[in-house]
Design an enzyme around this catalytic site. Structure first.
Site, PDB file in Angstrom:
ATOM      1  N   CYS A  44       0.815  -1.212   0.000  1.00 37.49           N
ATOM      2  CA  CYS A  44       0.000   0.000   0.000  1.00 37.49           C
ATOM      3  C   CYS A  44       0.849   1.263   0.000  1.00 37.49           C
ATOM      4  CB  CYS A  44      -0.919  -0.003   1.215  1.00 37.49           C
ATOM      5  SG  CYS A  44      -1.911   1.491   1.377  1.00 37.49           S
ATOM      6  N   THR A 146       1.176 -10.980   5.573  1.00 38.53           N
ATOM      7  CA  THR A 146       2.134 -10.820   4.482  1.00 38.53           C
ATOM      8  C   THR A 146       1.528 -10.255   3.197  1.00 38.53           C
ATOM      9  OG1 THR A 146       1.819 -13.205   4.137  1.00 38.53           O
ATOM     10  CG2 THR A 146       3.826 -12.510   5.262  1.00 38.53           C
ATOM     11  N   HIS A 448     -24.991  23.662   2.687  1.00 37.57           N
ATOM     12  CA  HIS A 448     -25.212  24.113   1.305  1.00 37.57           C
ATOM     13  C   HIS A 448     -24.254  25.245   0.964  1.00 37.57           C
ATOM     14  CE1 HIS A 448     -27.300  25.162  -2.388  1.00 37.57           C
ATOM     15  NE2 HIS A 448     -27.277  26.440  -2.001  1.00 37.57           N
TER      16      HIS A 448
END
Length: 469
Positions: A44, A146, A448
């Site tokens: 990652c 792993t 908003h």
């Protein structure tokens, strides 16, 4: 040197392993983590999630300057691409994060053991740090974390130069004239988008009749239309039968998945992105007697335990989606269990995100899954073209689609194709985590103008009471 003894030893320093190690240490357990990459963070942080997002962000900025800023009254001349600098920025982002994890190990007193971990049985693990250099440690609890590796395509040899995996696709030295991506899943589409925005012709070859096959069918079809508009080409229901070198080019042989006339495409680079498989090579599963399932994954019970007392597994090596955040949650839950607490992971609320532009994100059930299960449901949709913030930003592609139980109104699934979808989906994750209804979402304040108002409107649409459509 006497053998070191720990409460917990974790094999693998990726998102599952390093998070589990830190959590174990925080809970007062003497903990060690073994990693052979030379840097913590696993696939990652080193060659996956983080570097790909760095390149996605950089390529989006290049695309904006090249094609989209004129509409905002911003003009730019002599736009250039310094690919080496872009890659260098990506590398620095990676280095900063991996060093950060190492700092956290020091902060929480996790012992970082550099080398390849191998189970020896009897609560012992061998760490091979260099040829002929090994040490052993013992632990009451051993965790296999792993991760995974790219799934190879038989007959096609990856050299990480011209025929690449996701790793090689992050380090190309020049923008290819034609990139052929084998596989229409998350990895192929993200990296294909990077190189398309930087100027490559990109063709995605997918064996199935659709891209992102685990996503909601309607949303996936809309996603393909958006990517096609951006310049990606798709060959669905098609298989690659071979890739051969032809001078400076590659000949990519393809044919219909169900049989038919073959053809050949020429490419500069071929990206093999057909999925990932558990990485268990050299871990010593057989020596320790740890069982695997029919897909090669480590078999575990509902509490991450293997068939061998004191040995556990988490992340990509076990069943479930191969996602970093799934591995992290499992790492935390297992640490809590080992420490005598009540760890838990709710897989029903695990989000799935594709970080293209626009992003695609989902959580819970798809419409097809609800139909197959015979569950009566209601649908609420709202397009971003009717959302004020999206319109102001010029990011109007996509929609929000919510699925709720027809009887109870409980939110069962959420699917978002649009700007900031990967961030927005977590409102739906939270609602589902606490068994919220579509009405709960609809009645909650939404500032908003924000993109998140599209979620509110989709929830209102479930009862045919949407305001802005």
């Amino acid at each position: 040197m006497p053998e070191q003894s720990f409460d917990v030893v974790i094999i693998g320093g990726g998102p599952g392993g390093y998070v589990c190690a830190i959590k174990c240490a925080q809970l007062g357990l003497k903990t060690a983590c073994i990693e052979n990459r030379g840097a913590l963070g696993g696939t990652c942080l080193n060659v996956g999630c983080i570097p790909s997002k760095a390149l996605l962000s950089s390529s989006e900025e290049f695309d904006k300057v090249s094609h989209h800023l004129a509409a905002h009254g911003i003009t730019a001349e002599k736009i250039g691409l310094d690919l080496a600098k872009m890659i260098g920025r990506k590398d620095k982002v990676v280095a900063d994060f991996t060093k950060g994890v190492e700092f956290l190990f020091k902060k929480y007193k996790v012992t970082y053991l550099k080398g390849t971990g191998r189970l020896l049985g009897g609560g012992r693990v061998e760490i091979l740090s260099a040829p002929g250099q090994a040490e052993q440690v013992s632990a009451k609890h051993i965790v296999i974390a792993t991760g995974s590796e790219p799934t190879p395509l038989p007959g096609i040899e990856i050299d990480e130069k011209k025929i690449v995996s996701s790793t090689g696709a992050l380090t190309l030295e020049k923008v290819p004239n034609h990139l052929v991506v084998i596989g229409g899943g998350v990895i192929g589409l993200e990296l294909g988008s990077v190189w398309r925005r930087l100027g490559a012709k990109v063709t995605v070859v997918e064996f199935l009749d659709r891209i992102t096959p685990t996503m909601d069918l309607e949303i996936g079809a809309q996603f393909q239309k958006v990517l096609t508009k951006q310049g990606l080409a798709f060959k669905l229901s098609t298989k690659v039968t071979g890739v051969k070198s032809n001078g400076d080019a590659l000949d990519v042989a393809i044919e219909p998945a169900k049989g038919g006339a073959a053809e050949t495409m020429q490419a500069d680079v071929v990206l093999v992105a057909i999925g990932r498989r558990p990485y268990v090579m050299g871990v010593g599963l057989e020596m320790a007697g740890v069982q695997r399932d029919e897909k090669g994954r480590v078999k575990t019970d509902g509490h991450f335990k293997t068939n061998i007392d004191g040995i556990y597994a988490i992340g990509d090596v076990i069943a479930g989606p191969m996602l970093a955040h799934k591995a992290e949650e499992e790492g935390v839950a297992l640490a809590e269990m080992i420490a005598g607490q009540k760890g838990h992971v709710n897989y029903e609320t695990c989000p799935n995100i594709v970080y293209t532009a626009p992003e695609l994100a989902s959580v819970g059930k798809t419409e097809e899954e609800l139909k197959a299960a015979g569950i009566e449901y209601k649908i609420g949709k709202f397009p971003f073209i009717a959302n004020g913030r999206a319109k102001a930003a010029g990011e109007t592609d996509g929609l929000v689609k919510l699925l709720a139980d027809a009887k109870t109104d409980r939110l069962l699934g959420a699917h978002i194709l649009g700007p900031q979808a990967g961030t927005m989906i977590h409102e739906c994750v939270m609602a589902m985590e606490f068994a919220g209804s579509a009405e709960d979402v609809a009645r909650a304040f939404h500032g908003h103008p924000t993109h998140s108002e599209a979620i509110k409107e989709a929830a209102l649409a479930i009862t045919s009471s949407t305001i802005h459509l």
